[in-house]
Design a protein around this motif. Structure first.
Motif, PDB file in Angstrom:
ATOM      1  N   GLU B 300       0.827  -1.206   0.000  1.00 42.23           N
ATOM      2  CA  GLU B 300       0.000   0.000   0.000  1.00 42.23           C
ATOM      3  C   GLU B 300       0.863   1.258   0.000  1.00 42.23           C
ATOM      4  N   LEU B 301       1.945   1.205   0.764  1.00 42.10           N
ATOM      5  CA  LEU B 301       2.800   2.385   0.837  1.00 42.10           C
ATOM      6  C   LEU B 301       3.523   2.611  -0.483  1.00 42.10           C
ATOM      7  N   LEU B 302       3.990   1.513  -1.086  1.00 37.15           N
ATOM      8  CA  LEU B 302       4.727   1.652  -2.340  1.00 37.15           C
ATOM      9  C   LEU B 302       3.877   2.318  -3.401  1.00 37.15           C
ATOM     10  N   LYS B 303       2.583   2.005  -3.348  1.00 32.84           N
ATOM     11  CA  LYS B 303       1.673   2.598  -4.327  1.00 32.84           C
ATOM     12  C   LYS B 303       1.744   4.110  -4.311  1.00 32.84           C
ATOM     13  N   LYS B 304       1.949   4.669  -3.112  1.00 33.93           N
ATOM     14  CA  LYS B 304       1.806   6.106  -2.963  1.00 33.93           C
ATOM     15  C   LYS B 304       3.123   6.861  -2.960  1.00 33.93           C
ATOM     16  N   LEU B 305       4.214   6.125  -3.114  1.00 36.40           N
ATOM     17  CA  LEU B 305       5.502   6.779  -2.890  1.00 36.40           C
ATOM     18  C   LEU B 305       6.204   7.184  -4.168  1.00 36.40           C
ATOM     19  N   ASP B 306       7.098   8.141  -4.027  1.00 35.52           N
ATOM     20  CA  ASP B 306       8.016   8.468  -5.099  1.00 35.52           C
ATOM     21  C   ASP B 306       9.061   7.356  -5.207  1.00 35.52           C
ATOM     22  N   ALA B 307       9.538   7.160  -6.417  1.00 37.92           N
ATOM     23  CA  ALA B 307      10.498   6.074  -6.651  1.00 37.92           C
ATOM     24  C   ALA B 307      11.701   6.194  -5.727  1.00 37.92           C
ATOM     25  N   GLU B 308      12.052   7.427  -5.480  1.00 33.49           N
ATOM     26  CA  GLU B 308      13.222   7.706  -4.663  1.00 33.49           C
ATOM     27  C   GLU B 308      13.140   7.012  -3.293  1.00 33.49           C
ATOM     28  N   LEU B 309      11.956   7.054  -2.717  1.00 25.84           N
ATOM     29  CA  LEU B 309      11.790   6.505  -1.377  1.00 25.84           C
ATOM     30  C   LEU B 309      11.599   4.996  -1.368  1.00 25.84           C
ATOM     31  N   LYS B 310      11.168   4.465  -2.495  1.00 28.50           N
ATOM     32  CA  LYS B 310      10.786   3.058  -2.492  1.00 28.50           C
ATOM     33  C   LYS B 310      11.910   2.143  -2.040  1.00 28.50           C
ATOM     34  N   HIS B 311      13.108   2.429  -2.511  1.00 26.19           N
ATOM     35  CA  HIS B 311      14.236   1.570  -2.141  1.00 26.19           C
ATOM     36  C   HIS B 311      14.397   1.501  -0.641  1.00 26.19           C
ATOM     37  N   GLU B 312      14.374   2.685  -0.069  1.00 28.08           N
ATOM     38  CA  GLU B 312      14.606   2.769   1.358  1.00 28.08           C
ATOM     39  C   GLU B 312      13.513   2.029   2.124  1.00 28.08           C
ATOM     40  N   VAL B 313      12.285   2.283   1.732  1.00 30.24           N
ATOM     41  CA  VAL B 313      11.178   1.680   2.459  1.00 30.24           C
ATOM     42  C   VAL B 313      11.198   0.163   2.334  1.00 30.24           C
ATOM     43  N   CYS B 314      11.489  -0.321   1.140  1.00 33.17           N
ATOM     44  CA  CYS B 314      11.454  -1.767   1.006  1.00 33.17           C
ATOM     45  C   CYS B 314      12.616  -2.409   1.729  1.00 33.17           C
ATOM     46  N   HIS B 315      13.709  -1.663   1.825  1.00 32.98           N
ATOM     47  CA  HIS B 315      14.816  -2.194   2.619  1.00 32.98           C
ATOM     48  C   HIS B 315      14.388  -2.386   4.067  1.00 32.98           C
ATOM     49  N   TRP B 316      13.725  -1.382   4.620  1.00 27.20           N
ATOM     50  CA  TRP B 316      13.355  -1.483   6.032  1.00 27.20           C
ATOM     51  C   TRP B 316      12.273  -2.532   6.243  1.00 27.20           C
ATOM     52  N   ALA B 317      11.421  -2.667   5.265  1.00 25.57           N
ATOM     53  CA  ALA B 317      10.395  -3.711   5.400  1.00 25.57           C
ATOM     54  C   ALA B 317      11.066  -5.071   5.494  1.00 25.57           C
ATOM     55  N   ALA B 318      12.031  -5.304   4.613  1.00 29.94           N
ATOM     56  CA  ALA B 318      12.730  -6.592   4.639  1.00 29.94           C
ATOM     57  C   ALA B 318      13.470  -6.757   5.958  1.00 29.94           C
ATOM     58  N   TYR B 319      14.079  -5.666   6.401  1.00 30.71           N
ATOM     59  CA  TYR B 319      14.851  -5.720   7.632  1.00 30.71           C
ATOM     60  C   TYR B 319      13.977  -6.089   8.826  1.00 30.71           C
ATOM     61  N   TYR B 320      12.862  -5.394   8.946  1.00 28.97           N
ATOM     62  CA  TYR B 320      12.034  -5.646  10.128  1.00 28.97           C
ATOM     63  C   TYR B 320      11.248  -6.949  10.025  1.00 28.97           C
ATOM     64  N   GLU B 321      10.966  -7.359   8.808  1.00 26.59           N
ATOM     65  CA  GLU B 321      10.289  -8.650   8.696  1.00 26.59           C
ATOM     66  C   GLU B 321      11.217  -9.763   9.166  1.00 26.59           C
TER      67      GLU B 321
END
Lengths: 605, 354, 341
Positions: B300-321
């Motif tokens: 849901e978050l990726l849908k709304k984000l600028d490409a720039e942020l996506k990398h960072e967010v998906c990194h943290w998602a993987a990290y915390y998962e």
């Protein structure tokens, strides 16, 4: 441990012995007790058969102990005055309040309870529920209040005490001698059963007393596991519905849970209270006794005992007692323990060391933690949490910048803490890492400034680290206890320091209630739901895993039956409904199969 | 009966999806030489259906006569005995269960059941096969130890019982187990295949299907056939005749997650974080697995984000998962992810808009 | 093996060399062991090396050649990792077996039958350290009547006192020719038709592990019949087709997050094992025409992701993170995130 050198009769003694007992009581030093009306007599009803014993209420604990002991060794006579303690008795017993005025409990609460009993004793007992639940942490004077009120109202007090648990060896001994072991819960159940059927008709009292009766149930049996807990609950509800006499149940609060064990117990007790209240019981919660009233009581005792304890010391004892008056008095007695020439023979060694310690301790009085008394456990959990959460710091860095061994970037510097090292605080609080992490997690957001999401993120990540450490601990537990311990403390330390460090803009100090972690409740209900789903796995779904059911089938059922209105809660009913339907379909499948061959339908994906 | 079950293929013939695999399996089974099988593939791809069909192929209609029971096993684990209760689904020829439900005790359950099955081996009457089949679901949830003991028992009792293992990701199954099975990958059906299935069902049910409607459901199904059929049926209940712009009834928890996502995007503060926590608790109470919550939230978050942020967010998602798997309390980690996101996003907003 | 299921006997067992001299490619080992067989004097032995190189085969072959089928049962104890091998088993089962005295060293039925027993501990590196320590004592006590064969992949996981008591044999990974010849032999026996492309695919996907190669071959033969193509082998082995890996790598190169995300989703939906995917991605990255620094960045994350997967982390998230990381490396985006506080 003991009272005067009186003889406490074992339970098999009967009335005439009791008489002699009474006469002996005449010698007791404490005259004030004699003023008590005869209502102080009480019946104790225990396990298999009612044992009745007239006694003044002060004897209670002692007698009970001996009685239990006597039960184990039938026919044994036990003299209670153990030689070691000679003429001394516990101040707690000696200065037990005899009248309402002496109670250190808040006047209002006492009045509330009194009024309740008066009403119950006066009016007819048919309509209302005759159950009063009194809660409060240990040593806030719950039983003392009831005793005092009973004597005030001139009522007879029947008491069901929590029996002393049977020790394993004792049990073995008993089995050898042919005595069957009955669990405390069983005893309680049969007691309630009898209460329900017969009320209290103690034969020995029949002619003698027309005074009203109050039943006191002092602490509930300990329950382990769900089954026994449920039994207890049913039992209590039965009691609530059926009891004819005003009954007071005393429940000791472990609310401020500090260990895994107590957490479970506390949850049980809480639920019990709720269920009792639902059954119509009246609940009165006793607060910890204020340090002022404790102080008053302590000074009075000091005056009577003529021991020179300064007001400061009394104040300290009172404050460190955490509202537990019993503890405060015990501390005082311990504090006033002087090397007694008479005693020095029997235990000179300890006495001397005590006194030495004491003289050391009297000097650094300001340092509350080094004192041997002080109920610090439960208090300190909250204390410690408060410290971490409030995050009080010095207003400026005491160390001159030049002196610092190394420089950290400004983003990472924090002012010095206005408290001991977090590890020390944790250590003083005697808490396990898990509850600390849970409590911090629950509460920390309240203590952050509105804008500080970066702080929140830092704190959250530290808490995540701490949880990780705790889980690692779980895996290693079996192999290495030592390592487990280190991990535990590391996890607690990470949680505490993480909160302290992360929350770099703590809110100005203001009052916040510290909540119990909601997480525990969430976990429980989630587990419950899970069991429910697993338990009701239908034929069609039985092979699916729980996540598929939860994420796909359940929401879908909702649409199918309830439309948009259906809440999550409905699904259990729904599944049940569905189950029956599927059962029908099951037979259909079998029928269909016969047809299948003939019409050769291809029902394939 | 739900359409998912009603239109579940009963045989290995003429499947719309995975027909090639089914044909191979049929050959395998009819040649009376059935090795241990390991099915893996994403959820909703049809593993379970194929397994049921295989059983029917092996044993005929008697494989359908199943009973569900809660069995208790008494297991002697050296110093103490453990009671384990599991729901099983069994016929005379096979038994199916989720050993993962046994939690930490899973390794005992595997050994014990196989031993028991081997003992109660059906007697070789004419034409009957002298082995039983044990279907184990979610083997990827089994602990390493359990997989280890599984492997030994597989060898030891291979004469008397055949295992059919089923899991989502074969990387979580140890090499030792994998190498002893015939691995069969079941990929998720393509959207076209799903569309075909939906059209097939519509025809069977006698429904008018506007063109493009099935495709729309298929697109939304995330390539899960089960999901597609379930939502097709809900659509039918919601509104019939279908219209082309009909709303798909969403899964409530997914809506809830997207609500959380927009909450997070709107405001980044500790207070909001606290509210989000409350909502996450709600989901957890309803047994939505935390990793699914996290994944959905990321989506849901990726849908709304600028490409720039996506990398960072998906990194943290993987990290915390990953953290969540290792940790005990999922909420700590999901919340840490949310907080991290808030912090990143706020910094981004400030950097972009001042 | 029950006769009913004769046909399902794993080929790995069926074509296991019965004699030490048949063991492929381990010439040195074979020479020493043949010598041992002749003198029937045998030390404790430790076989180590990658999987599928013939360690177990050798151990079993020696045992068989020494004792023959008759005595085998009473003289040889086989324990492998899936047997319970805690310290208790070492203390009881192994000890009990070792303690029973053996008969004289007379030859029986043409087998040497030396006067000792053999205990084969397969996958010894999965034994706990405690168990290994307990074993050491047992070895000493019964060294007159027992010989231990330890088999493991990693010699470093065997405690030194044990390793030092054994003659150590290192098994080399099999070369491609040896594998091919072995495979072709089996194909001939089983009447399989394997073209040369399939053969080279098979040896490349099995990476020097003969057991794996044979398992794949048998799986493919069962599922697809006697004519086996390289595609069939790939589908049975769980190897990700090269074009899928390439597509993901290309998407990463393109610098478009969403297309990478789509590829990742596709990999997951197709059910390819992600650990395998990472492995193959690693090969692609190493071969790729990019700077060393870029390779290092990507590989670092690959390694982390692999560890996370072992811990049970979600495949999708890990692969997505790998892809995102690779993309940032390939497009020369900074390694640190800009918004990290």
């Amino acid at each position: 441990m003991s009272k005067r050198s009186t003889i406490v009769v074992s339970s098999s003694e009967d009335e005439d012995k009791d008489g002699s007992f009474n006469s002996k009581r005449g010698y007791s030093k404490c005259k004030s007790r004699r003023k008590n009306p005869s209502g102080a007599k009480k019946a104790r009803i225990s396990g298999s058969r009612p044992r009745l014993c007239r006694d003044s209420s002060v004897f209670d604990e002692m007698r009970l102990f001996c009685e239990e002991f006597g039960e184990g060794l039938t026919g044994f006579k036990v003299s209670a005055g153990s030689s070691r303690c000679g003429g001394k008795e516990l101040w707690v017993d000696k200065y037990k309040p005899r009248s309402l005025e002496e109670l250190a409990v808040h006047k209002k609460k006492v009045e509330e309870v009194t009024v309740w009993f008066e009403k119950r004793l006066r009016t007819s007992r048919e309509e209302t529920c005759n159950l009063l639940v009194i809660t409060g942490q240990a040593g806030v004077g719950k039983s003392a209040t009831i005793h005092a009120i009973a004597s005030h109202l001139g009522a007879r007090l029947c008491e069901w005490n929590m029996p002393i648990p049977t020790i394993w060896q004792e049990h073995l001994h008993n089995t050898n001698s042919g005595i069957r072991y009955t669990s405390k819960l069983d005893e309680f159940e049969s007691f309630v059963e009898r209460m329900r059927k017969y009320g209290i008709i103690p034969p020995s009292f029949a002619g003698e007393s027309k005074s009203p009766v109050i039943l006191l149930i002092d602490d509930l049996p300990v329950t382990n596991g769900n089954a026994s807990y449920r039994r207890l609950r049913n039992c209590l509800q039965l009691l609530a519905q059926s009891t004819q006499i005003p009954t007071a149940i005393l429940i000791t609060d472990y609310g401020k849970a500090d260990s895994a064990d107590n957490i479970a117990t506390a949850r049980c007790l809480e639920e019990l209270q709720l269920s009792l209240e639902n059954a119509g019981a009246c609940k009165i919660a006793f607060n910890p006794i204020t340090s002022n009233s404790i102080k008053k009581t302590l000074s009075k005792i000091c005056r009577q005992e003529q021991c020179g304890v300064t007001a400061d010391q009394i104040d300290l004892i009172a404050r460190s007692s955490g509202g537990d008056i019993r503890h405060a008095i015990t501390s005082l007695q311990y504090f006033c323990l002087k090397p007694d020439p008479k005693l020095s023979l029997s235990f000179s060694e300890p006495a001397r060391t005590y006194s030495k310690e004491k003289s050391d301790e009297l000097n650094p009085l300001d340092d509350g933690f080094s004192l041997p008394f002080g109920r610090d456990e439960t208090l300190s959990l909250f204390h410690a949490l408060g410290k971490f959460l409030h995050n009080k710091r010095e207003s400026e860095n005491a160390i001159a910048p030049g002196q610092e061994a190394f420089l950290v970037s400004e983003r990472l510097t924090r002012l010095p803490l206005k408290m001991d090292a977090p590890e020390r605080v944790l250590c003083q609080a005697h808490v396990q890492a898990r509850p600390v992490a849970d409590f911090l997690h629950e509460n920390v957001l309240d203590f952050m400034s509105e804008e500080a999401i970066d702080d929140a993120s830092a704190v959250a990540s530290y808490l995540s680290d701490s949880d990780f450490l705790l889980a690692a601990h779980r895996g290693m537990f079996a192999t290495s206890y030592e390592a487990g311990n280190v991990l535990q403390s590391a996890a607690a330390s990470v949680a505490a320091r993480g909160v302290l460090f992360g929350n770099s803009h703590p809110l100005a100090s203001r009052w916040h209630a510290i909540r119990r972690p909601k997480l525990w409740q969430v976990e429980q209900s989630s587990l419950h739901n899970k069991c429910e789903i697993l338990g009701q796995r239908l034929v069609a779904l039985s092979t699916s895993n729980i996540s598929v059911i939860a994420t796909e089938y359940i929401p879908m059922f909702k649409w199918l039956r309830y439309g948009a209105s259906g809440g999550f809660e409905d699904y259990q009913a729904l599944i049940q409904g569905n189950e029956t339907e599927l059962d029908d379909n099951d037979s259909m499948i079998l029928d269909e199969k016969e047809n299948e061959i003939s019409d050769d339908e291809i029902e394939d994906w | 009966m739900l359409w998912v079950d009603k239109y579940r293929p009963k045989t290995l013939d003429n499947l719309i999806v995975h027909n090639d695999v089914a044909q191979n399996l049929k050959k395998l089974v009819t040649e009376q030489d059935c090795p241990h099988l390991l099915f893996y593939g994403p959820p909703g791809s049809g593993k379970k259906t194929l397994i049921m069909a295989i059983l029917r192929q092996m044993f005929g209609p008697s494989a359908d006569k199943v009973k569900v029971e809660n069995k208790t096993w008494k297991i002697d684990a050296g110093t103490r005995t453990i009671d384990l209760e599991l729901t099983t689904l069994s016929s005379t020829h096979h038994m199916e269960l989720n050993p993962g439900d046994a939690g930490f005790q899973d390794r005992y359950i595997v050994q014990e059941i196989i031993k028991e099955m081997a003992k109660n081996r059906p007697i070789d009457t004419k034409g009957k096969k002298g082995f039983r089949v044990l279907v184990l679901n979610e083997v990827d949830r089994l602990s390493r130890e359990a997989q280890h003991s599984l492997r030994r028992t597989m060898e030891k009792y291979s004469a008397s019982c055949r295992l059919i293992l089923c899991c989502n990701s074969s990387s979580k199954v140890t090499e030792a187990v994998r190498s002893r099975c015939l691995n069969i990958r079941i990929n998720a059906p393509t959207e076209e295949q799903i569309t075909k299935v939906l059209e097939f069902i519509a025809k069977k049910e006698g429904l008018q299907l506007p063109s493009g409607f099935a495709t729309r459901i298929a697109e939304k199904s995330n390539r899960s056939l089960r999901r597609a059929i379930l939502s097709f049926e809900t659509c039918r209940v919601q509104q019939y005749p279908f219209t082309n712009n009909q709303a798909m009834p969403p899964m409530d928890w997914e809506e809830y997650v997207s609500e959380i996502a927009s909450d997070i995007m709107k405001e980044q503060s500790p207070k909001r974080l606290f509210q989000v926590r409350g909502k996450l608790y709600e989901l957890l109470i309803n047994c939505i697995p935390p990793e699914i919550i996290l994944k959905r939230l990321l989506l849901e978050l990726l849908k709304k984000l600028d490409a720039e942020l996506k990398h960072e967010v998906c990194h943290w998602a993987a990290y915390y998962e990953h953290r969540m798997r290792l940790g005990q309390k999922a909420i700590f980690h999901i919340e840490a992810f949310v907080a991290k996101f808030m912090s990143i996003y706020k910094a981004f907003l400030i950097a972009t808009f001042g | 093996m029950a006769p009913v299921l004769q046909s399902s006997q794993p080929w790995v067992e069926k074509y296991r060399p019965k004699q030490v001299k048949d063991v492929a490619h381990q010439d040195e080992v074979v020479r020493v062991l043949t010598n041992t067989l002749e003198t029937t004097n045998c030390p404790h032995m430790l076989f180590y090396g990658p999987p599928g190189t013939g360690k177990t085969t050798t151990a079993l072959a020696i045992a068989h050649q020494l004792f023959g089928p008759e005595l085998y049962k009473s003289r040889v104890l086989e324990l492998n990792a899936s047997d319970d091998r805690g310290i208790n088993v070492v203390r009881t089962k192994i000890k009990d077996f070792a303690a029973v005295a053996v008969g004289s060293g007379h030859r029986q039925g043409g087998y040497p039958c030396p006067p000792y027993k053999i205990i084969i501990l397969d996958e010894a590196d999965s034994m706990t350290e405690d168990a290994q320590n307990a074993l050491r004592r047992t070895m000493e006590t019964y060294s007159k009547v027992t010989r231990f064969f330890f088999i493991c992949n990693y010699i470093s996981r065997i405690i030194e006192p044990l390793a030092s008591r054994c003659a150590k044999f290192r098994f080399k990974p099999l070369s491609e020719e040896i594998m091919s010849s072995r495979i072709l032999h089996i194909c001939k026996e089983e009447e399989l038709n394997l073209d040369s492309e399939a053969l080279s695919t098979l040896s490349s996907i099995s990476q020097g592990d003969l057991r794996r190669a044979i398992t794949y071959l048998q799986g493919a033969a069962r599922l697809f019949g006697s004519i086996i193509s390289s595609k069939d082998l790939i589908s049975v082995s769980g190897v990700v087709p090269q074009h899928v890996v390439q597509a993901l790598f290309a998407a990463c190169k393109s610098g478009d997050f969403d297309s990478a995300n789509k590829e990742v989703n596709n990999v997951i939906a197709e059910g390819y094992p992600v650990s395998q995917m990472l492995y193959q991605l690693f090969d692609v990255v190493v071969e790729a025409d990019i700077s060393d620094e870029q390779k290092a960045r990507i590989c670092k994350r690959l390694a982390e992701a692999d560890k996370c997967l072992v811990d049970g982390a979600d495949e999708y998230l890990q692969l997505l993170d790998v892809a995102s990381n690779a993309m940032r490396a390939l497009c020369n985006m900074p390694e640190e995130f800009p918004h990290e506080s």
